[in-house]
Design a protein around this motif. Structure first.
Motif, PDB file in Angstrom:
ATOM      1  N   PRO A  38      87.716 -94.678 -20.575  1.00  0.00           N
ATOM      2  CA  PRO A  38      88.620 -93.688 -21.186  1.00  0.00           C
ATOM      3  C   PRO A  38      89.144 -92.665 -20.170  1.00  0.00           C
ATOM      4  CG  PRO A  38      86.736 -94.065 -22.623  1.00  0.00           C
ATOM      5  CD  PRO A  38      86.480 -94.846 -21.361  1.00  0.00           C
ATOM      6  N   TRP A  39      88.298 -92.228 -19.267  1.00  0.00           N
ATOM      7  CA  TRP A  39      88.664 -91.236 -18.244  1.00  0.00           C
ATOM      8  C   TRP A  39      89.892 -91.684 -17.443  1.00  0.00           C
ATOM      9  CZ3 TRP A  39      84.208 -88.594 -15.089  1.00  0.00           C
ATOM     10  CH2 TRP A  39      84.742 -87.681 -14.168  1.00  0.00           C
ATOM     11  N   GLY A  40      89.824 -92.879 -16.885  1.00  0.00           N
ATOM     12  CA  GLY A  40      90.949 -93.401 -16.101  1.00  0.00           C
ATOM     13  C   GLY A  40      92.176 -93.625 -16.978  1.00  0.00           C
ATOM     14  N   ASP A  72      82.888 -88.415  -2.947  1.00  0.00           N
ATOM     15  CA  ASP A  72      82.120 -87.204  -3.265  1.00  0.00           C
ATOM     16  C   ASP A  72      82.847 -86.368  -4.322  1.00  0.00           C
ATOM     17  OD1 ASP A  72      80.581 -84.980  -3.453  1.00  0.00           O
ATOM     18  OD2 ASP A  72      80.440 -84.613  -1.293  1.00  0.00           O
ATOM     19  N   GLN A  73      82.549 -86.693  -5.556  1.00  0.00           N
ATOM     20  CA  GLN A  73      83.275 -86.093  -6.683  1.00  0.00           C
ATOM     21  C   GLN A  73      83.139 -84.575  -6.777  1.00  0.00           C
ATOM     22  OE1 GLN A  73      80.876 -88.968  -8.373  1.00  0.00           O
ATOM     23  NE2 GLN A  73      80.109 -87.740 -10.057  1.00  0.00           N
ATOM     24  N   THR A  74      82.088 -84.021  -6.179  1.00  0.00           N
ATOM     25  CA  THR A  74      81.928 -82.560  -6.234  1.00  0.00           C
ATOM     26  C   THR A  74      82.860 -81.842  -5.248  1.00  0.00           C
ATOM     27  OG1 THR A  74      80.089 -82.604  -4.687  1.00  0.00           O
ATOM     28  CG2 THR A  74      79.533 -82.661  -7.020  1.00  0.00           C
ATOM     29  N   ILE A  93      81.650 -81.105 -15.013  1.00  0.00           N
ATOM     30  CA  ILE A  93      80.412 -81.172 -14.216  1.00  0.00           C
ATOM     31  C   ILE A  93      80.761 -81.156 -12.726  1.00  0.00           C
ATOM     32  CG2 ILE A  93      78.387 -82.552 -13.617  1.00  0.00           C
ATOM     33  CD1 ILE A  93      78.606 -83.870 -16.386  1.00  0.00           C
ATOM     34  N   ASN A  94      81.728 -82.005 -12.360  1.00  0.00           N
ATOM     35  CA  ASN A  94      82.051 -82.163 -10.942  1.00  0.00           C
ATOM     36  C   ASN A  94      82.731 -80.938 -10.333  1.00  0.00           C
ATOM     37  OD1 ASN A  94      81.014 -84.759 -11.040  1.00  0.00           O
ATOM     38  ND2 ASN A  94      82.982 -85.650 -11.604  1.00  0.00           N
ATOM     39  N   TRP A  95      83.366 -80.135 -11.173  1.00  0.00           N
ATOM     40  CA  TRP A  95      84.045 -78.935 -10.669  1.00  0.00           C
ATOM     41  C   TRP A  95      83.163 -77.695 -10.767  1.00  0.00           C
ATOM     42  CZ3 TRP A  95      89.630 -79.477 -13.215  1.00  0.00           C
ATOM     43  CH2 TRP A  95      90.213 -80.670 -12.735  1.00  0.00           C
ATOM     44  N   GLU A 145      88.265 -85.873 -22.392  1.00  0.00           N
ATOM     45  CA  GLU A 145      86.833 -85.946 -22.695  1.00  0.00           C
ATOM     46  C   GLU A 145      86.156 -87.137 -22.023  1.00  0.00           C
ATOM     47  OE1 GLU A 145      85.222 -84.499 -26.520  1.00  0.00           O
ATOM     48  OE2 GLU A 145      85.166 -86.643 -26.993  1.00  0.00           O
ATOM     49  N   ASN A 146      85.021 -86.851 -21.361  1.00  0.00           N
ATOM     50  CA  ASN A 146      84.184 -87.946 -20.880  1.00  0.00           C
ATOM     51  C   ASN A 146      83.201 -88.324 -21.981  1.00  0.00           C
ATOM     52  OD1 ASN A 146      83.219 -89.856 -19.050  1.00  0.00           O
ATOM     53  ND2 ASN A 146      81.868 -88.440 -18.003  1.00  0.00           N
ATOM     54  N   GLY A 147      82.617 -87.343 -22.661  1.00  0.00           N
ATOM     55  CA  GLY A 147      81.824 -87.642 -23.854  1.00  0.00           C
ATOM     56  C   GLY A 147      80.381 -87.194 -23.800  1.00  0.00           C
ATOM     57  N   PHE A 148      79.688 -87.381 -24.919  1.00  0.00           N
ATOM     58  CA  PHE A 148      78.273 -87.000 -25.015  1.00  0.00           C
ATOM     59  C   PHE A 148      77.426 -87.870 -24.104  1.00  0.00           C
ATOM     60  CE2 PHE A 148      79.499 -84.553 -28.656  1.00  0.00           C
ATOM     61  CZ  PHE A 148      78.576 -83.509 -28.629  1.00  0.00           C
ATOM     62  N   ARG A 149      76.580 -87.202 -23.333  1.00  0.00           N
ATOM     63  CA  ARG A 149      75.804 -87.919 -22.316  1.00  0.00           C
ATOM     64  C   ARG A 149      74.422 -88.281 -22.867  1.00  0.00           C
ATOM     65  NH1 ARG A 149      78.685 -87.281 -17.433  1.00  0.00           N
ATOM     66  NH2 ARG A 149      76.889 -87.836 -16.157  1.00  0.00           N
ATOM     67  N   GLU A 150      74.134 -89.583 -22.847  1.00  0.00           N
ATOM     68  CA  GLU A 150      72.873 -90.091 -23.394  1.00  0.00           C
ATOM     69  C   GLU A 150      71.996 -90.587 -22.248  1.00  0.00           C
ATOM     70  OE1 GLU A 150      72.901 -89.153 -26.295  1.00  0.00           O
ATOM     71  OE2 GLU A 150      74.863 -89.454 -27.222  1.00  0.00           O
ATOM     72  N   ILE A 169      65.139 -89.448 -12.288  1.00  0.00           N
ATOM     73  CA  ILE A 169      66.418 -89.530 -12.999  1.00  0.00           C
ATOM     74  C   ILE A 169      67.566 -89.155 -12.060  1.00  0.00           C
ATOM     75  CG2 ILE A 169      67.763 -88.690 -14.978  1.00  0.00           C
ATOM     76  CD1 ILE A 169      65.234 -90.107 -15.914  1.00  0.00           C
ATOM     77  N   ARG A 170      68.560 -90.034 -12.007  1.00  0.00           N
ATOM     78  CA  ARG A 170      69.768 -89.712 -11.232  1.00  0.00           C
ATOM     79  C   ARG A 170      70.615 -88.713 -12.026  1.00  0.00           C
ATOM     80  NH1 ARG A 170      75.576 -90.098 -12.512  1.00  0.00           N
ATOM     81  NH2 ARG A 170      76.495 -89.490 -10.547  1.00  0.00           N
ATOM     82  N   VAL A 171      70.950 -87.602 -11.373  1.00  0.00           N
ATOM     83  CA  VAL A 171      71.852 -86.631 -11.993  1.00  0.00           C
ATOM     84  C   VAL A 171      73.000 -86.325 -11.039  1.00  0.00           C
ATOM     85  CG1 VAL A 171      70.119 -85.553 -13.485  1.00  0.00           C
ATOM     86  CG2 VAL A 171      70.501 -84.644 -11.180  1.00  0.00           C
ATOM     87  N   SER A 192      76.057 -89.041  -6.077  1.00  0.00           N
ATOM     88  CA  SER A 192      77.393 -89.312  -6.608  1.00  0.00           C
ATOM     89  C   SER A 192      77.355 -90.547  -7.501  1.00  0.00           C
ATOM     90  CB  SER A 192      78.365 -89.557  -5.458  1.00  0.00           C
ATOM     91  OG  SER A 192      78.035 -90.782  -4.832  1.00  0.00           O
ATOM     92  N   TRP A 193      78.410 -90.719  -8.258  1.00  0.00           N
ATOM     93  CA  TRP A 193      78.525 -91.911  -9.109  1.00  0.00           C
ATOM     94  C   TRP A 193      78.519 -93.178  -8.243  1.00  0.00           C
ATOM     95  CZ3 TRP A 193      77.659 -94.154 -13.378  1.00  0.00           C
ATOM     96  CH2 TRP A 193      78.364 -95.293 -13.775  1.00  0.00           C
ATOM     97  N   ALA A 194      79.151 -93.097  -7.075  1.00  0.00           N
ATOM     98  CA  ALA A 194      79.217 -94.257  -6.176  1.00  0.00           C
ATOM     99  C   ALA A 194      77.812 -94.721  -5.769  1.00  0.00           C
ATOM    100  CB  ALA A 194      80.024 -93.911  -4.927  1.00  0.00           C
ATOM    101  N   GLU A 209      71.928 -90.473 -16.892  1.00  0.00           N
ATOM    102  CA  GLU A 209      72.546 -90.021 -18.145  1.00  0.00           C
ATOM    103  C   GLU A 209      74.059 -90.076 -17.991  1.00  0.00           C
ATOM    104  OE1 GLU A 209      73.992 -86.498 -17.967  1.00  0.00           O
ATOM    105  OE2 GLU A 209      73.696 -87.138 -15.894  1.00  0.00           O
ATOM    106  N   ASN A 210      74.699 -90.677 -18.990  1.00  0.00           N
ATOM    107  CA  ASN A 210      76.160 -90.809 -18.996  1.00  0.00           C
ATOM    108  C   ASN A 210      76.622 -91.127 -20.413  1.00  0.00           C
ATOM    109  OD1 ASN A 210      78.337 -90.744 -16.923  1.00  0.00           O
ATOM    110  ND2 ASN A 210      76.807 -91.741 -15.646  1.00  0.00           N
ATOM    111  N   PRO A 211      77.899 -90.911 -20.702  1.00  0.00           N
ATOM    112  CA  PRO A 211      78.401 -91.253 -22.036  1.00  0.00           C
ATOM    113  C   PRO A 211      78.304 -92.756 -22.332  1.00  0.00           C
ATOM    114  CG  PRO A 211      79.914 -89.767 -20.925  1.00  0.00           C
ATOM    115  CD  PRO A 211      78.901 -90.194 -19.909  1.00  0.00           C
TER     116      PRO A 211
HETATM  117  O1  X2X Z   1      78.962 -89.301 -12.088  1.00  0.00           O
HETATM  118  C1  X2X Z   1      78.914 -89.362 -13.317  1.00  0.00           C
HETATM  119  O2  X2X Z   1      77.854 -89.481 -13.945  1.00  0.00           O
HETATM  120  C2  X2X Z   1      80.216 -89.268 -14.102  1.00  0.00           C
HETATM  121  C3  X2X Z   1      81.034 -90.506 -13.792  1.00  0.00           C
HETATM  122  O3  X2X Z   1      79.943 -89.231 -15.465  1.00  0.00           O
HETATM  123  C4  X2X Z   1      80.909 -88.017 -13.682  1.00  0.00           C
HETATM  124  O4  X2X Z   1      81.728 -88.013 -12.807  1.00  0.00           O
HETATM  125  C5  X2X Z   1      80.526 -86.754 -14.330  1.00  0.00           C
END
Ligand code: X2X
Length: 332
Positions: A38-40, A72-74, A93-95, A145-150, A169-171, A192-194, A209-211
């Motif tokens: 959905p994000w893209g 590096d999304q941050t 989150i990333n900003w 919206e990225n969504g509720f993170r489970e 846990i990866r955060v 990072s997500w990568a 944790e991610n949507p």
């Molecule tokens: O890295 C993540 O977990 C992601 C893809 O959800 C974000 O960029 C916040």
């Protein structure tokens, strides 16, 4: 006569080309996730609407996987502020490392459902957040919206903070995530997500944790994530935004066009991604993932365990903003 007509035609063509290149610029739009998510899709929709409404004058080109900031999304926000990136559809989150107010959305259990999220983003709190972004040097236009993170993991069903004890846990992103998972007794690692999927594959981390949309599309079940706890502890909105120097280069009409297209693309994406949640969960279950739904009492244990974080983070987020968000939620 013939020759002069030819020259006239050439001159006209040259003038047209000049006019065209002066206006028909291509702008980069950064996202973390591709249009398989959905994000893209939010970014693609924005590009499509802008192209259509500007009759091809303005082209937005989407660069996914945070490739403009080498994954590096941050760093996305800073890159947009300095003009390395023209535009972005980014996660709060990333900003949040650059905009502390955005940590509001990462506070555990601030919102319980999508109506709460909407009450915040569409009201006074949302306006304050946009002002904060503007103050930090970027022009915000609209919400997505990225969504509720489970919470998923490879070890066991998680029903209580005790179950999380010692789990790796990866955060992502902000230190608030470090705090949340530490206070719950887990062992959080920021990456990072990568880097996340490889870390799950090798077992360097036990969970993430991610949507649901991310779990579904990225096939997180295939990297040993057998258990998925639906705790809905936070939902990250997406924000459509523009680099200030690029924004200033547009006429008032084009600014309005870009903004309205972002609002429409965001609405479209929010509705679509919410409508898809149920079928995503069904698909995840079909793949053999054990989905854990918490009782109200079980969820409350997580709420209470993380409650002490509010005092510390309220200082960074701003007491007035937190109050506005709480009032918005209470009004639901
Ligand atoms: O890295 C993540 O977990 C992601 C893809 O959800 C974000 O960029 C916040």
């Amino acid at each position: 006569m013939k020759l002069s007509r030819c020259f006239t035609a050439l001159a006209a063509a040259a003038a047209l080309t000049a006019a065209f290149s002066a206006h028909a610029r291509e702008y980069s739009v950064s996202t973390v996730l591709s249009d398989a998510f959905p994000w893209g899709q939010a970014a693609s929709k924005w590009a499509e609407l802008v192209k259509e409404r500007s009759e091809g004058r303005i082209t937005l080109r989407v660069y996914d996987n945070a490739q403009l900031v080498a994954g590096d999304q941050t760093k996305e926000f800073s890159a947009m502020r300095s003009g390395l990136i023209d535009m972005a559809v980014g996660s709060t989150i990333n900003w949040s490392p650059q905009v502390p107010e955005l940590n509001l959305f990462s506070l555990p259990f601030l919102v319980a459902d999508t109506a709460d999220t909407d009450a915040i983003t569409q009201g006074a709190a949302g306006e304050t957040v946009f002002k904060a972004i503007e103050k930090r040097g970027v022009v915000p236009l609209a919400w997505g919206e990225n969504g509720f993170r489970e919470l998923s993991n490879s070890k066991k069903p998680i029903r209580s903070p005790e179950d999380l004890k010692g789990m790796k846990i990866r955060v992502v992103g902000s230190p608030l995530f470090q705090d949340t998972f530490s206070i719950l007794g887990a062992n959080p690692t920021q990456m990072s997500w990568a880097d996340a999927k490889p870390a799950l594959t090798t077992g360097a981390v036990d969970g993430q944790e991610n949507p649901l949309s991310v779990f579904d599309v990225a096939r997180i079940d295939q990297v040993d994530q057998k258990y998925l706890t639906l705790w809905g502890y936070m939902a990250d909105p997406l924000i459509f935004a523009v680099s200030p120097s690029v924004w200033k280069s547009f006429s008032a009409e084009d600014q309005a066009l870009l903004k309205q297209a972002a609002i429409d693309a965001g609405k479209w994406e929010i509705e679509k991604s919410r409508a898809e949640e149920a079928q995503r969960l069904a698909a995840i279950r079909e793949r053999g993932v054990q989905v854990i739904e918490l009782s109200a009492t079980e969820r409350q244990a997580f709420v209470e365990a993380t409650a002490p974080l509010y005092a510390k983070w309220e200082k960074r987020i701003g007491a007035d903003l937190l109050k506005a968000a709480r009032d918005a939620v209470a009004g639901n």
